[in-house]
Design a protein around this motif. Structure first.
Motif, short mmCIF file in Angstrom:
data_model
loop_
_atom_site.label_atom_id
_atom_site.label_comp_id
_atom_site.label_asym_id
_atom_site.label_seq_id
_atom_site.Cartn_x
_atom_site.Cartn_y
_atom_site.Cartn_z
N PHE A 4 0.84 -1.20 0.00
CA PHE A 4 0.00 0.00 0.00
C PHE A 4 0.87 1.25 0.00
O PHE A 4 0.56 2.23 -0.69
CB PHE A 4 -0.94 -0.02 1.22
N GLU A 5 1.95 1.22 0.75
CA GLU A 5 2.88 2.37 0.77
C GLU A 5 3.47 2.61 -0.62
O GLU A 5 3.64 3.76 -1.02
CB GLU A 5 4.00 2.15 1.80
N ASP A 6 3.78 1.54 -1.34
CA ASP A 6 4.27 1.69 -2.72
C ASP A 6 3.21 2.38 -3.58
O ASP A 6 3.55 3.26 -4.38
CB ASP A 6 4.60 0.33 -3.35
N LEU A 7 1.96 2.00 -3.41
CA LEU A 7 0.88 2.60 -4.19
C LEU A 7 0.79 4.10 -3.91
O LEU A 7 0.63 4.90 -4.84
CB LEU A 7 -0.45 1.91 -3.88
N ILE A 8 0.91 4.48 -2.66
CA ILE A 8 0.90 5.92 -2.32
C ILE A 8 2.00 6.64 -3.07
O ILE A 8 1.77 7.68 -3.70
CB ILE A 8 1.05 6.11 -0.79
N ARG A 9 3.19 6.10 -3.06
CA ARG A 9 4.34 6.74 -3.72
C ARG A 9 4.16 6.77 -5.24
O ARG A 9 4.54 7.73 -5.90
CB ARG A 9 5.65 6.02 -3.37
N ILE A 10 3.61 5.71 -5.82
CA ILE A 10 3.38 5.66 -7.27
C ILE A 10 2.42 6.77 -7.69
O ILE A 10 2.67 7.49 -8.66
CB ILE A 10 2.87 4.26 -7.69
N VAL A 11 1.33 6.92 -6.94
CA VAL A 11 0.35 7.96 -7.28
C VAL A 11 0.96 9.34 -7.10
O VAL A 11 0.75 10.24 -7.93
CB VAL A 11 -0.95 7.79 -6.46
N GLU A 12 1.74 9.53 -6.05
CA GLU A 12 2.44 10.81 -5.87
C GLU A 12 3.34 11.11 -7.07
O GLU A 12 3.37 12.24 -7.57
CB GLU A 12 3.28 10.80 -4.59
N LYS A 13 4.07 10.09 -7.53
CA LYS A 13 4.98 10.28 -8.66
C LYS A 13 4.22 10.56 -9.95
O LYS A 13 4.64 11.40 -10.77
CB LYS A 13 5.89 9.07 -8.82
N LEU A 14 3.09 9.87 -10.16
CA LEU A 14 2.28 10.12 -11.36
C LEU A 14 1.82 11.58 -11.43
O LEU A 14 1.69 12.14 -12.50
CB LEU A 14 1.06 9.20 -11.38
N ARG A 15 1.59 12.20 -10.26
CA ARG A 15 1.09 13.57 -10.22
C ARG A 15 2.19 14.60 -9.93
O ARG A 15 1.90 15.78 -9.80
CB ARG A 15 -0.03 13.68 -9.20
N ASP A 16 3.43 14.15 -9.85
CA ASP A 16 4.53 15.08 -9.60
C ASP A 16 4.55 16.16 -10.67
O ASP A 16 4.53 15.87 -11.87
CB ASP A 16 5.86 14.31 -9.59
N LYS A 17 4.58 17.43 -10.23
CA LYS A 17 4.44 18.52 -11.20
C LYS A 17 5.60 18.62 -12.18
O LYS A 17 5.43 19.14 -13.28
CB LYS A 17 4.19 19.85 -10.52
N LYS A 19 7.95 15.73 -12.95
CA LYS A 19 8.27 14.47 -13.63
C LYS A 19 7.07 13.54 -13.81
O LYS A 19 7.23 12.43 -14.26
CB LYS A 19 9.36 13.73 -12.86
N GLY A 20 5.88 13.99 -13.43
CA GLY A 20 4.71 13.13 -13.48
C GLY A 20 4.15 12.98 -14.88
O GLY A 20 4.64 13.56 -15.86
N CYS A 21 3.10 12.19 -14.99
CA CYS A 21 2.40 11.95 -16.25
C CYS A 21 1.51 13.15 -16.56
O CYS A 21 0.74 13.59 -15.70
CB CYS A 21 1.56 10.68 -16.09
N PRO A 22 1.58 13.68 -17.79
CA PRO A 22 0.74 14.84 -18.13
C PRO A 22 -0.75 14.60 -17.85
O PRO A 22 -1.42 15.48 -17.31
CB PRO A 22 1.01 15.05 -19.62
#
Length: 127
Positions: A4-17, A19-22
């Motif tokens: 679950f902690e990995d999932l939190i970090r993955i979602v944070e990274k996806l939305r990183d202003k 380096k995240g996914c557009p």
């Protein structure tokens, strides 16, 4: 296996202003409403089809919806995933005094009635 902690970090990274996914970065609570509806429908379809393999995948997609809404909430300083988890844990413990306390029920009907009373008490409504 991811946690679950990995999932939190993955979602944070996806939305990183930076380096995240557009696509993920531009989503809002409002823009995600259709995705949430679609994922709920896919969960229901998997249940209807008794497709447990697909159900597992679709529940993951639904969980992602919770996670991205929670990340948006965190960014907007509204709430965090920890607040979501704390809130549901508190609700389940409060609404199940027959499991987590000393109240006795002997049937599903009694359990459901107790749930309704406690829910109304929570919401400030009269039973």
């Amino acid at each position: 296996m991811y946690t679950f902690e990995d999932l939190i970090r993955i979602v944070e990274k996806l939305r990183d202003k930076d380096k995240g996914c557009p696509w993920d970065k531009e989503q809002t609570h409002e823009s995600m409403k259709k995705c949430l509806t679609d994922e709920c429908q896919e969960v229901l379809l998997a249940i209807d089809n008794k497709d447990t393999e697909n159900l597992c995948e679709e529940l993951g997609d639904l969980l992602f919806q919770v996670m991205i809404h929670s990340q948006i909430g965190k960014e907007e300083k509204e709430f965090t995933i920890e607040d979501v988890v704390d809130g549901i844990c508190r609700k389940m413990v409060y609404r199940h005094p027959h499991v987590f306390g000393d109240v006795k029920v002997s049937s599903t009907a009694e359990s459901n009635e107790l749930w309704k009373i406690l829910k109304n008490n929570e919401k400030g409504k009269k039973p």
